[in-house]
Design a protein around this motif. Structure first.
Motif, PDB file in Angstrom:
ATOM      1  N   ARG A  73      -1.414  17.159 -12.868  1.00  0.00           N
ATOM      2  CA  ARG A  73      -0.165  16.616 -12.228  1.00  0.00           C
ATOM      3  C   ARG A  73       0.006  17.373 -10.925  1.00  0.00           C
ATOM      4  NH1 ARG A  73       3.574  12.703 -13.419  1.00  0.00           N
ATOM      5  NH2 ARG A  73       2.997  12.109 -15.499  1.00  0.00           N
ATOM      6  N   ARG A  74       0.053  16.540  -9.742  1.00  0.00           N
ATOM      7  CA  ARG A  74       0.111  17.177  -8.589  1.00  0.00           C
ATOM      8  C   ARG A  74       1.667  17.556  -8.222  1.00  0.00           C
ATOM      9  NH1 ARG A  74      -3.395  13.589  -5.289  1.00  0.00           N
ATOM     10  NH2 ARG A  74      -1.618  12.207  -4.825  1.00  0.00           N
ATOM     11  N   HIS A  75       1.835  18.439  -7.311  1.00  0.00           N
ATOM     12  CA  HIS A  75       3.147  18.926  -6.880  1.00  0.00           C
ATOM     13  C   HIS A  75       3.745  17.778  -6.558  1.00  0.00           C
ATOM     14  CE1 HIS A  75       6.261  21.228  -5.174  1.00  0.00           C
ATOM     15  NE2 HIS A  75       6.244  21.901  -6.337  1.00  0.00           N
ATOM     16  N   LEU A  76       5.098  17.583  -6.942  1.00  0.00           N
ATOM     17  CA  LEU A  76       5.890  16.445  -6.360  1.00  0.00           C
ATOM     18  C   LEU A  76       5.811  16.146  -4.925  1.00  0.00           C
ATOM     19  CD1 LEU A  76       7.500  14.713  -8.189  1.00  0.00           C
ATOM     20  CD2 LEU A  76       9.698  16.059  -7.368  1.00  0.00           C
ATOM     21  N   LEU A  77       5.956  17.140  -3.936  1.00  0.00           N
ATOM     22  CA  LEU A  77       5.904  16.898  -2.525  1.00  0.00           C
ATOM     23  C   LEU A  77       4.503  17.031  -1.729  1.00  0.00           C
ATOM     24  CD1 LEU A  77       9.555  18.170  -1.802  1.00  0.00           C
ATOM     25  CD2 LEU A  77       8.835  15.923  -1.836  1.00  0.00           C
ATOM     26  N   ASP A  78       3.436  17.027  -2.565  1.00  0.00           N
ATOM     27  CA  ASP A  78       2.280  17.594  -2.160  1.00  0.00           C
ATOM     28  C   ASP A  78       1.736  16.228  -1.537  1.00  0.00           C
ATOM     29  OD1 ASP A  78       0.082  18.750  -1.654  1.00  0.00           O
ATOM     30  OD2 ASP A  78      -0.843  18.877  -3.479  1.00  0.00           O
ATOM     31  N   VAL A  79       1.831  15.864  -0.254  1.00  0.00           N
ATOM     32  CA  VAL A  79       1.450  14.989   0.154  1.00  0.00           C
ATOM     33  C   VAL A  79       0.378  15.112   1.301  1.00  0.00           C
ATOM     34  CG1 VAL A  79       1.797  12.873   1.780  1.00  0.00           C
ATOM     35  CG2 VAL A  79       3.545  13.392   0.029  1.00  0.00           C
ATOM     36  N   ASN A  80      -0.647  14.989   1.243  1.00  0.00           N
ATOM     37  CA  ASN A  80      -1.942  15.694   1.863  1.00  0.00           C
ATOM     38  C   ASN A  80      -1.860  14.713   3.328  1.00  0.00           C
ATOM     39  OD1 ASN A  80      -4.005  16.717   3.060  1.00  0.00           O
ATOM     40  ND2 ASN A  80      -4.647  17.394   1.123  1.00  0.00           N
ATOM     41  N   ILE A  81      -0.971  15.184   4.074  1.00  0.00           N
ATOM     42  CA  ILE A  81      -1.130  14.543   5.687  1.00  0.00           C
ATOM     43  C   ILE A  81      -2.297  14.645   6.320  1.00  0.00           C
ATOM     44  CG2 ILE A  81       0.050  14.162   7.878  1.00  0.00           C
ATOM     45  CD1 ILE A  81       2.196  14.053   5.851  1.00  0.00           C
ATOM     46  N   ARG A  82      -3.083  15.912   6.349  1.00  0.00           N
ATOM     47  CA  ARG A  82      -4.540  16.056   6.854  1.00  0.00           C
ATOM     48  C   ARG A  82      -5.394  15.105   6.164  1.00  0.00           C
ATOM     49  NH1 ARG A  82      -5.985  22.199   7.709  1.00  0.00           N
ATOM     50  NH2 ARG A  82      -7.968  21.250   8.522  1.00  0.00           N
ATOM     51  N   GLU A  83      -5.487  14.988   4.909  1.00  0.00           N
ATOM     52  CA  GLU A  83      -6.525  13.969   4.339  1.00  0.00           C
ATOM     53  C   GLU A  83      -6.425  12.715   4.840  1.00  0.00           C
ATOM     54  OE1 GLU A  83      -6.191  13.509   0.037  1.00  0.00           O
ATOM     55  OE2 GLU A  83      -8.198  13.383   0.135  1.00  0.00           O
ATOM     56  N   ILE A  84      -4.990  12.278   5.101  1.00  0.00           N
ATOM     57  CA  ILE A  84      -4.890  10.902   5.460  1.00  0.00           C
ATOM     58  C   ILE A  84      -5.602  10.970   6.963  1.00  0.00           C
ATOM     59  CG2 ILE A  84      -3.068   9.327   6.380  1.00  0.00           C
ATOM     60  CD1 ILE A  84      -1.349  10.272   3.921  1.00  0.00           C
ATOM     61  N   TRP A  85      -4.992  11.968   7.676  1.00  0.00           N
ATOM     62  CA  TRP A  85      -5.740  11.980   9.031  1.00  0.00           C
ATOM     63  C   TRP A  85      -7.268  11.758   8.875  1.00  0.00           C
ATOM     64  CZ3 TRP A  85      -4.881  10.802  13.715  1.00  0.00           C
ATOM     65  CH2 TRP A  85      -5.401  11.595  14.838  1.00  0.00           C
ATOM     66  N   ASN A  86      -7.666  12.469   7.893  1.00  0.00           N
ATOM     67  CA  ASN A  86      -9.189  12.371   8.106  1.00  0.00           C
ATOM     68  C   ASN A  86      -9.713  11.060   7.675  1.00  0.00           C
ATOM     69  OD1 ASN A  86      -9.932  15.295   8.550  1.00  0.00           O
ATOM     70  ND2 ASN A  86      -9.973  15.641   6.489  1.00  0.00           N
ATOM     71  N   TYR A  87      -9.012  10.186   7.303  1.00  0.00           N
ATOM     72  CA  TYR A  87      -9.708   8.987   6.821  1.00  0.00           C
ATOM     73  C   TYR A  87      -8.726   7.710   7.817  1.00  0.00           C
ATOM     74  CZ  TYR A  87     -11.439   9.615   2.236  1.00  0.00           C
ATOM     75  OH  TYR A  87     -12.537   9.988   1.115  1.00  0.00           O
ATOM     76  N   ARG A  88      -8.526   8.166   9.150  1.00  0.00           N
ATOM     77  CA  ARG A  88      -7.985   7.667  10.095  1.00  0.00           C
ATOM     78  C   ARG A  88      -8.954   6.368  10.454  1.00  0.00           C
ATOM     79  NH1 ARG A  88      -9.144  12.284  12.138  1.00  0.00           N
ATOM     80  NH2 ARG A  88     -10.395  12.163  13.988  1.00  0.00           N
ATOM     81  N   ASP A  89      -9.981   6.570  10.365  1.00  0.00           N
ATOM     82  CA  ASP A  89     -11.148   5.643  10.800  1.00  0.00           C
ATOM     83  C   ASP A  89     -10.928   4.468   9.665  1.00  0.00           C
ATOM     84  OD1 ASP A  89     -11.912   6.563  12.953  1.00  0.00           O
ATOM     85  OD2 ASP A  89     -13.680   7.632  12.041  1.00  0.00           O
ATOM     86  N   LEU A  90     -10.824   4.509   8.474  1.00  0.00           N
ATOM     87  CA  LEU A  90     -10.515   3.765   7.428  1.00  0.00           C
ATOM     88  C   LEU A  90      -9.300   2.883   7.575  1.00  0.00           C
ATOM     89  CD1 LEU A  90     -11.207   2.532   4.859  1.00  0.00           C
ATOM     90  CD2 LEU A  90     -10.262   4.074   3.410  1.00  0.00           C
ATOM     91  N   LEU A  91      -8.256   3.609   7.927  1.00  0.00           N
ATOM     92  CA  LEU A  91      -6.615   3.125   8.464  1.00  0.00           C
ATOM     93  C   LEU A  91      -7.113   1.931   9.434  1.00  0.00           C
ATOM     94  CD1 LEU A  91      -3.795   3.111   8.086  1.00  0.00           C
ATOM     95  CD2 LEU A  91      -3.692   4.588   9.851  1.00  0.00           C
ATOM     96  N   LEU A  92      -7.912   1.990  10.458  1.00  0.00           N
ATOM     97  CA  LEU A  92      -8.056   1.193  11.483  1.00  0.00           C
ATOM     98  C   LEU A  92      -9.049  -0.103  11.016  1.00  0.00           C
ATOM     99  CD1 LEU A  92      -8.677   3.476  14.549  1.00  0.00           C
ATOM    100  CD2 LEU A  92      -6.646   2.209  13.938  1.00  0.00           C
TER     101      LEU A  92
END
Lengths: 431, 295
Positions: B27-46
């Motif tokens: 179980r991950r911590h409730l508020l553990d949203v990894n913003i940096r990880e999302i940032w690392n995947y910004r190319d995928l977002l695009l």
């Protein structure tokens, strides 16, 4: 050596049957237990992962208490029967789903190839899809641009680079997908059977690439496959999973051998085969016993390479009379069980009256297999219908060292899979 | 991604906790949203945004023009049904601008909500094969939605400019600049509710049926086809609690000069967005770990 992956007490529980009625009540029960600070009421139930047993609980442990340590640079093959937990383990390591208990710790970037070409869109061109697939696998855009030429060359699709992928053959799509994956640079690579597709040439290329990656760059690779041959060529260490647990964790040769032995019902030559249930066919004629004879027609356990071996079966006839009884033997590779050769009697015109037994012998000239234990399978066809086929080996043909070539020295292992008699000649080239 | 999850692993006696790049736990911590990880995947977002946009008009002749056909058709239908037949007031505004402004704004919200509410189910195939931060998918839909919105807004602005230049029926004012704030509000609200519903439908699919007509009903509870001014006081005080109503009204007031823009209303909408988005992300974050087992 540093540890690349450390797995501690890892377990994964799945719900059996359909998710639907009862789901809410279970969720409420869980929530109520949690509220009172108690343990999850469903984590203690659940049976071990045995596919062929009837389910008596509602939960099953796909994996139970797995402990593994994988060092950096190791190439590990994971083998096991269907449903042994291989894919579940990969899914947990690659974060597709979370474990029920336990932890996985890893050092370095993980890339998983549970499928090649994930996320490719049929309307996009090959070039666009290379970027798409690369990004999904966690590559940065500039990284892909840098490797674009290599990827196109590896896939061998330069001609179609601006063609939508929907016009590609499925094999071409796989090549494209694998090409992208091959140029990933993760510290840990997880591969699941993706090599089963694509033509032989490409499979060779793919295995070669994986070998190269693991050797030269010190990457850690986890490779799951049913193809024991490629597991052996690629990996140094083998992990056998069975019923959700680790059954063996050894050098790959031993692990594969153990797995093969484990999956085969003990095939001791000479036993009563009528008791075997893993068979199909109408049963008119059934295989009752199998044994090996040496060149003198005496029952024997091991035959020297190069001398004649006799494969013999006792057949039981269960109908009034039969004709055209065709017996076939198959001799298998001891490691991955792939057939090495198949022998047929091809008989057309014999007749046997009912309720009798008779023996069929097949004389194999100059036993051509290097020393080893070769599993033997057998099948009986009457007319055009299958009469009896025992699905797994009925016994072993043991080949001992012997003088196959007549050179005066015995042949031992390490001479390939099959020995062939050959004639050689030399003549002087006249200019 | 050397920054992957670091959710306080249990300290092992021989290993220091921060030594690992990745720790996977039940179980991950409730508020553990990894913003940096999302940032690392910004190319995928695009890449996802690009895919969403260009695959719509691949193999079409008109291409991106199709993005504006839908609001034009809807506007024509509304002009006829609500304008001519039902004769609903538009507060003296040119009907075409009145309807179109409501439609493109509402469409953006509905689009964000509808698309993101299917995140888990429609991407189960790809989620089952590879890991990347799941939030990338709904985020990409919100972004491709805004590109679509801008194309449609281009059409609206063209017609609006023509009205501004040739008539004095529309009275634009400084509230028009609030659009910069209105768009993220709608995106946030659509995303928040979308991912919340997406998480809930992985186990209980019943909700998908509610979503379909829920969105339609919500449109009629929002001043799209009617102005606030024709409502009774009771209706108006009820509608005050609809956060999207404030957004639509601010937009209409800014560009057309009629409507009931209020700072209090926008503050309420902002608070509502922040709450729904945070709640949505927490639930989504919790669901994304194991939804593959139930979807």
């Amino acid at each position: 050596m540093t540890t690349a992956i450390s797995i501690d007490d890892l377990s994964k529980q799945y719900r059996l049957g359909q998710v639907g009625t009862g789901t809410i009540s279970h969720d409420l029960n869980r929530w109520w237990a949690k509220l009172r600070g108690k343990e999850d009421p469903y984590s203690t139930v659940g049976q071990t992962n045995k596919r062929d047993q009837a389910a008596d609980g509602e939960y099953v442990w796909a994996l139970k208490d797995i402990n593994l340590t994988i060092e950096k640079g190791e190439v590990v093959g994971i083998i096991g029967a269907n449903g042994a937990g291989k894919s579940t383990l990969l899914k947990l390591i690659s974060r597709i789903t979370a474990p029920t208990t336990g932890t996985i710790k890893a050092r370095g970037r993980i890339a998983c190839l549970l499928e090649v070409g994930t996320g490719m869109h049929p309307e996009l061109t090959a070039r666009e899809n290379i970027y798409m697939n690369g990004a999904i696998l966690g590559m940065r855009r500039h990284e892909i641009t840098r490797k674009l030429d290599d990827i196109i060359d590896f896939a061998g699709c330069r001609m179609f680079i601006d063609t939508p992928v929907k016009r590609f053959s499925s094999g071409m799509r796989v090549r494209l997908g694998f090409a992208v994956a091959a140029f990933l640079e993760p510290e840990i690579l997880i591969v699941d059977e993706v090599l089963a597709v694509g033509d032989a040439d490409f499979q060779q290329k793919a295995i070669g690439k994986m070998k190269e990656v693991s050797r030269s760059e010190g990457r850690t690779i986890l490779f799951v496959s049913h193809n024991l041959g490629s597991v052996k060529t690629l990996c140094q260490r083998g992990i056998v999973l069975a019923e959700g647990g680790v059954a063996a964790d050894e050098p790959v040769e031993d692990a594969v051998a153990k797995y093969v032995r484990h999956t085969q019902p003990s095939a001791t030559t000479g036993q009563n085969l009528l008791d075997r249930t893993d068979r199909s066919g109408d049963g008119q004629v059934k295989i009752a016993e199998f044994w090996i004879e040496n060149q003198h027609g005496e029952r024997d356990t091991a035959i020297p390479v190069g001398s004649d071996a006799i494969l013999a079966v006792r057949l039981v006839v269960n109908s009034d009379s039969v004709s055209n009884v065709d017996v076939g033997f198959s001799i298998h590779d001891p490691q991955d069980l792939s057939p090495l050769t198949i022998l047929y009697s091809g008989r057309q015109n014999q007749f046997f009256s009912g309720d009798t037994e008779f023996n069929v012998r097949c004389r194999l000239a100059d036993l051509p297999f290097p020393p080893g234990k070769y599993p033997v399978g057998a099948r009986v066809v009457v007319g055009h219908s299958e009469s009896d086929w025992i699905k797994s080996p009925i016994g072993e043909l043991t080949s001992a060292s012997g003088d196959f070539f007549g050179f005066g020295r015995p042949i031992n292992s390490g001479t390939g899979k099959v020995l062939l008699k050959s004639t050689w000649s030399e003549e002087k080239q006249i200019c | 991604m050397p920054t992957a999850e670091r959710s306080a692993p249990p300290v092992q006696p021989e290993e220091s906790a921060g030594d690992w790049d990745l720790v996977i736990e039940p179980r991950r911590h409730l508020l553990d949203v990894n913003i940096r990880e999302i940032w690392n995947y910004r190319d995928l977002l695009l890449m996802f945004v690009k895919r969403d946009i260009i695959t719509v008009y691949k193999q079409t002749i008109l291409g991106p023009i199709w993005f504006v056909v839908q609001p034009i058709m809807t506007t024509i239908v509304y002009l006829f049904v609500f304008g001519r037949v039902a004769k609903v007031s538009t507060d003296g505004m040119p009907q075409i601008l009145f309807y179109m402004s409501g439609i493109i704004m509402w469409n953006y919200f509905a689009d964000c909500f509808n698309k993101t509410s299917g995140t888990f189910r429609s991407n189960a195939e790809i989620f089952g094969k590879v890991y990347f931060p799941r939030l990338i998918v709904p985020l990409s839909q919100v972004i491709s939605g805004i590109i679509k919105f801008f194309i449609q807004a281009g059409l609206f602005i063209t017609i609006w400019l023509w009205f501004v230049a040739t008539t004095d029926a529309v009275r634009p004012n400084y509230w028009a600049y609030s659009t910069i704030w209105l768009l993220p509000l709608m995106a946030g609200m659509g995303l928040g509710f979308g991912i919340l519903f997406s998480s809930l439908t992985t186990k209980y699919r019943d909700l998908t049926f509610l979503i379909q007509f829920g969105v339609q009903l919500a449109m009629y509870a929002t001043p799209i086809i009617y102005p606030m001014s024709i409502l009774s006081d009771t209706a108006r005080s009820i509608l005050w609690w609809n956060p999207i109503a404030h957004i639509i009204e601010a937009f209409k007031y800014g560009f057309l000069g009629s409507g009931e823009a209020s700072v209090a209303g926008l503050l309420y909408a902002t608070a509502f967005t922040v709450l729904s988005l945070s709640f949505g992300i927490v639930v989504f974050n919790r669901t994304e770990q194991t939804f593959m087992d139930t979807v």
